[in-house]
Design an enzyme around this catalytic site. Structure first.
Site, PDB file in Angstrom:
ATOM      1  N   LYS A 175       0.954  -1.185  -0.086  1.00 41.39           N
ATOM      2  CA  LYS A 175      -0.054   0.048   0.081  1.00 41.39           C
ATOM      3  C   LYS A 175       0.916   1.302   0.010  1.00 41.39           C
ATOM      4  CE  LYS A 175      -1.838   2.632   2.824  1.00 41.39           C
ATOM      5  NZ  LYS A 175      -1.815   4.094   2.091  1.00 41.39           N
ATOM      6  N   GLU A 201      10.066   0.858  10.244  1.00 46.28           N
ATOM      7  CA  GLU A 201      10.968   1.840  10.151  1.00 46.28           C
ATOM      8  C   GLU A 201      10.583   3.295  10.548  1.00 46.28           C
ATOM      9  OE1 GLU A 201      12.989   4.606   8.829  1.00 46.28           O
ATOM     10  OE2 GLU A 201      13.141   3.684   6.982  1.00 46.28           O
ATOM     11  N   CYS A 244      13.721  10.626   7.342  1.00 41.78           N
ATOM     12  CA  CYS A 244      13.579  10.060   8.824  1.00 41.78           C
ATOM     13  C   CYS A 244      14.886  10.094   9.378  1.00 41.78           C
ATOM     14  CB  CYS A 244      13.223   8.637   8.710  1.00 41.78           C
ATOM     15  SG  CYS A 244      14.070   7.394   7.487  1.00 41.78           S
ATOM     16  N   GLU A 262       9.999  15.093  15.740  1.00 40.58           N
ATOM     17  CA  GLU A 262      10.257  14.969  14.373  1.00 40.58           C
ATOM     18  C   GLU A 262       9.829  16.225  13.440  1.00 40.58           C
ATOM     19  OE1 GLU A 262       9.294  11.638  12.092  1.00 40.58           O
ATOM     20  OE2 GLU A 262      11.614  11.482  11.152  1.00 40.58           O
TER      21      GLU A 262
HETATM   22  P1  NAI Z   1       2.080   8.308   8.213  1.00 37.97           P
HETATM   23  O1  NAI Z   1       2.786   7.229   9.221  1.00 37.97           O
HETATM   24  O2  NAI Z   1       0.615   8.475   8.846  1.00 37.97           O
HETATM   25  O3  NAI Z   1       2.006   7.520   6.856  1.00 37.97           O
HETATM   26  C1  NAI Z   1       2.889   6.419   6.449  1.00 37.97           C
HETATM   27  C2  NAI Z   1       1.995   5.474   5.728  1.00 37.97           C
HETATM   28  O4  NAI Z   1       1.165   4.864   6.684  1.00 37.97           O
HETATM   29  C3  NAI Z   1       1.078   5.958   4.584  1.00 37.97           C
HETATM   30  O5  NAI Z   1       1.239   4.887   3.660  1.00 37.97           O
HETATM   31  C4  NAI Z   1      -0.318   5.903   5.233  1.00 37.97           C
HETATM   32  O6  NAI Z   1      -1.149   5.823   4.389  1.00 37.97           O
HETATM   33  C5  NAI Z   1      -0.025   4.730   6.160  1.00 37.97           C
HETATM   34  N1  NAI Z   1      -0.971   4.918   7.398  1.00 37.97           N
HETATM   35  C6  NAI Z   1      -1.421   6.140   8.206  1.00 37.97           C
HETATM   36  N2  NAI Z   1      -2.439   5.828   8.910  1.00 37.97           N
HETATM   37  C7  NAI Z   1      -2.348   4.370   9.067  1.00 37.97           C
HETATM   38  C8  NAI Z   1      -3.187   3.463   9.836  1.00 37.97           C
HETATM   39  N3  NAI Z   1      -3.644   4.016  10.800  1.00 37.97           N
HETATM   40  N4  NAI Z   1      -2.968   2.208   9.664  1.00 37.97           N
HETATM   41  C9  NAI Z   1      -2.034   1.541   8.686  1.00 37.97           C
HETATM   42  N5  NAI Z   1      -1.379   2.582   7.620  1.00 37.97           N
HETATM   43  C10 NAI Z   1      -1.651   3.898   8.015  1.00 37.97           C
HETATM   44  O7  NAI Z   1       2.841   9.698   8.076  1.00 37.97           O
HETATM   45  P2  NAI Z   1       2.182  10.938   7.565  1.00 37.97           P
HETATM   46  O8  NAI Z   1       0.760  11.392   8.474  1.00 37.97           O
HETATM   47  O9  NAI Z   1       2.289  10.981   5.954  1.00 37.97           O
HETATM   48  O10 NAI Z   1       3.375  11.907   8.089  1.00 37.97           O
HETATM   49  C11 NAI Z   1       3.378  12.467   9.448  1.00 37.97           C
HETATM   50  C12 NAI Z   1       4.775  12.432   9.930  1.00 37.97           C
HETATM   51  O11 NAI Z   1       5.185  11.063   9.917  1.00 37.97           O
HETATM   52  C13 NAI Z   1       5.678  13.238   9.318  1.00 37.97           C
HETATM   53  O12 NAI Z   1       5.664  14.578   9.598  1.00 37.97           O
HETATM   54  C14 NAI Z   1       6.857  12.710   9.690  1.00 37.97           C
HETATM   55  O13 NAI Z   1       7.250  13.216  10.991  1.00 37.97           O
HETATM   56  C15 NAI Z   1       6.730  11.412   9.794  1.00 37.97           C
HETATM   57  N6  NAI Z   1       6.994  10.374   8.734  1.00 37.97           N
HETATM   58  C16 NAI Z   1       8.195   9.573   8.766  1.00 37.97           C
HETATM   59  C17 NAI Z   1       8.674   8.802   7.693  1.00 37.97           C
HETATM   60  C18 NAI Z   1       9.771   7.954   7.748  1.00 37.97           C
HETATM   61  O14 NAI Z   1      10.416   7.776   6.848  1.00 37.97           O
HETATM   62  N7  NAI Z   1      10.335   7.420   9.020  1.00 37.97           N
HETATM   63  C19 NAI Z   1       7.793   8.839   6.508  1.00 37.97           C
HETATM   64  C20 NAI Z   1       6.581   9.688   6.668  1.00 37.97           C
HETATM   65  C21 NAI Z   1       6.219  10.303   7.650  1.00 37.97           C
END
Ligand code: NAI
Ligand code: MG
Length: 508
Positions: free
Chosen positions: A205, A280, A315, A412
């Protein structure tokens, strides 16, 4: 929010090939067929450089996830399926071909990645796309090297008995993979490569902000000859499609990259059937510059790139910059100069060095942190504002005079925002560096190699870069200590997390 209204965005042109892919109606890949979402609903995909809608993707939900998991399960559970009877060598060649096809289509992939995510196309061409291809090439080699051990055993309660004992490594099963938007194609590669090398089946996904290159990759997987149902791709929201995948009882493992907040929700969702989980997650990585760094100019450039690369949407971004007192002023001035010189613009413009943030939501999040830093009393040396009223641009930002309890130091931000702070001695800086809920990466700059090793050994982080930063390789494991995650991506370490070990014991 402060907005610099003098910022102008130049016009850019999309190539006919990339436009043709954007114009194509987007579908999910389930059981080898491109299908609409079961509900028929879709969601808009935006160009972060101007906020316009560039595409629609299917809004997959539980029903679509069910269909995709069933397709993967059907392949995995059928011992006579070609995916399961394929020799490791054949599987390796197939995975190698995916890497080749990514390189064959490098320009198109870089362009659509740039349009979808906002990153400079030139960067996608030299980093995201070749790294994605290399990951498949690297993992292709492992397909023939997934080996167990022969183990001499003693069995105290069976004196005199003889046994032949060995282990085999088997695929975990059906893997749910949920990926973020900061490196959309590369994160798909990091996840798919090891899963395929070890013979698993997958439901992927992509992030709702950036679903486009994953769908193009789906076409490439088909062209390479990945059998129907082995990789299924369902686009949709995290709260619906993502949550359904993480909770699914027929999924054996979920691999997630994204926020620590959602990572914790994944763990809870996985508890239902105790599926394996790898995560991660976020980071707040310290980047430590000692006064005896070899070349101050290069160090400043490296520290600027540690935070500003990919607009800080990494990240592992070096977002806490710690500088030994004697050179603190010089480094702060140097980083500020570097920040001011960065050319911002749409990813497709040739001279763009930094594009927009990925979404309106991230724009709000990052500018909220900029405001919070200023309100808490930190000094904004440069940046601190939104650029223009179109698109999601923010200025590369440097704070100083922040106290360790401020949100800009602890949380972050995931944007081009760095906080600089002076330090006086090694013990102090090790303690301050480790004073974080995260433990993903760290940087050290010094020409005293013994001090570098001593410091690296004490930092609680999954990656330590010494006299460099943001160096990634398919062979080098990547992942976090503490709340930065569970498990590792890449290298041979990731293969352990996509295999079960079976111990076989034969009485002789
Ligand atoms: P997120 O963690 O919500 O999204 C990442 C993935 O998880 C996306 O594919 C999203 O559709 C999915 N997701 C979201 N809620 C979910 C749920 N309840 N169950 C299963 N999958 C779910 O991150 P978001 O909202 O895009 O960004 C928010 C913050 O997260 C950013 O500001 C950053 O701090 C952090 N982040 C960290 C990343 C990393 O590489 N470690 C990458 C993206 C965001
Ligand atoms: Mg989210």
């Amino acid at each position: 929010m402060t907005i610099d209204t003098t910022f102008q965005i130049p016009e850019v042109e999309i190539s006919p090939k990339a436009q043709a892919f954007l114009d194509k109606s987007k579908k999910c890949l389930i059981d080898g067929k491109w299908v609409d979402s079961a509900s028929g609903k879709g969601f808009s995909v935006f160009n972060p450089a101007n906020g316009s809608i560039i595409d629609m993707a299917p809004a997959g939900d539980k029903e679509d996830i069910d269909a995709a998991v069933n397709a993967a399960r059907k392949v995995f559970d059928d011992p006579s399926h070609s995916w399961n009877t394929m020799t490791p060598s054949e599987r390796g060649k197939l995975i190698w071909k995916i890497g080749d096809l990514i390189l064959d289509n490098a320009d198109e992939l870089a362009e659509i990645e740039s349009i979808d995510n906002g990153k400079p196309m030139a960067v996608a061409k030299v980093a995201d796309v070749p790294l994605s291809a290399d990951l498949f090439h690297y993992m292709a080699g492992w397909a023939t090297k997934i080996e167990g051990n022969t183990i001499p055993i003693s069995v105290p309660y069976a004196p005199g008995a003889k046994f032949h004992a060995f282990t085999t490594r088997e695929p975990v099963g059906v893997i749910g993979q949920i990926i973020p938007w900061n490196f959309p194609l590369l994160m798909a590669a990091w996840k798919l490569g090891p899963a395929l090398a070890t013979g698993n089946c997958v439901v992927l996904k992509p992030a709702e902000q950036t679903p486009i290159t994953a769908l193009r990759l789906g076409e490439i997987l088909q062209e390479a000859g990945v059998p129907d149902g082995v990789v299924n791709i369902v686009t949709g929201m995290g709260e619906t499609a993502g949550a359904a995948l993480a909770a699914h009882d027929e999924v054996d493992k979920v691999a997630f990259t994204g926020s620590t907040e959602v990572g914790k929700m994944i763990v809870q969702a996985a508890a239902g059937n105790l599926k394996k989980v790898t995560l991660e997650l976020g980071g707040k990585s310290p980047n430590i510059i000692f006064k005896d760094t070899a070349n101050l100019e290069q160090t400043i450039a490296g520290a600027a790139s540690a935070i500003f690369f990919n607009h800080g949407q990494c990240c592992c971004a070096g977002s806490r910059l710690y500088v030994e007192k004697d050179i603190y002023g010089e480094v702060v001035d140097g980083i500020a100069d570097a920040a001011k010189q960065i050319k911002l613009g749409p990813g497709l413009a040739n001279d763009t060095e930094m594009g927009p943030l990925v979404s309106d939501e991230q724009l709000c999040r990052v500018t909220d942190y900029m405001n919070a830093g200023q309100e808490a009393g930190a000094t904004c040396v440069t940046g601190g504002s939104r650029l223009g009223e179109q698109g999601y641009f923010v200025s590369p930002t440097l704070f100083k005079d922040a106290s360790e309890d401020m949100s800009i130091v602890r949380e972050e931000i995931f944007g081009p925002v760095v906080v600089a702070s002076p330090f006086e001695d090694v013990e102090e800086i090790i303690e301050r560096s480790n004073d974080s809920t995260y433990g993903l990466a760290a940087g050290i700059w010094t020409k005293d190699i013994a001090k570098a090793h001593r410091t690296a050994a004490r930092l609680r982080a999954g990656t330590v870069w010494i006299n460099c930063y943001n160096i990634f390789d398919s062979a080098l494991p990547f992942g976090g200590y503490k709340q930065s995650g569970w498990g590792r991506e890449m290298g041979h370490e990731v293969l352990d997390l996509y295999t079960e070990t079976k111990a076989v014991c034969i009485g002789l």
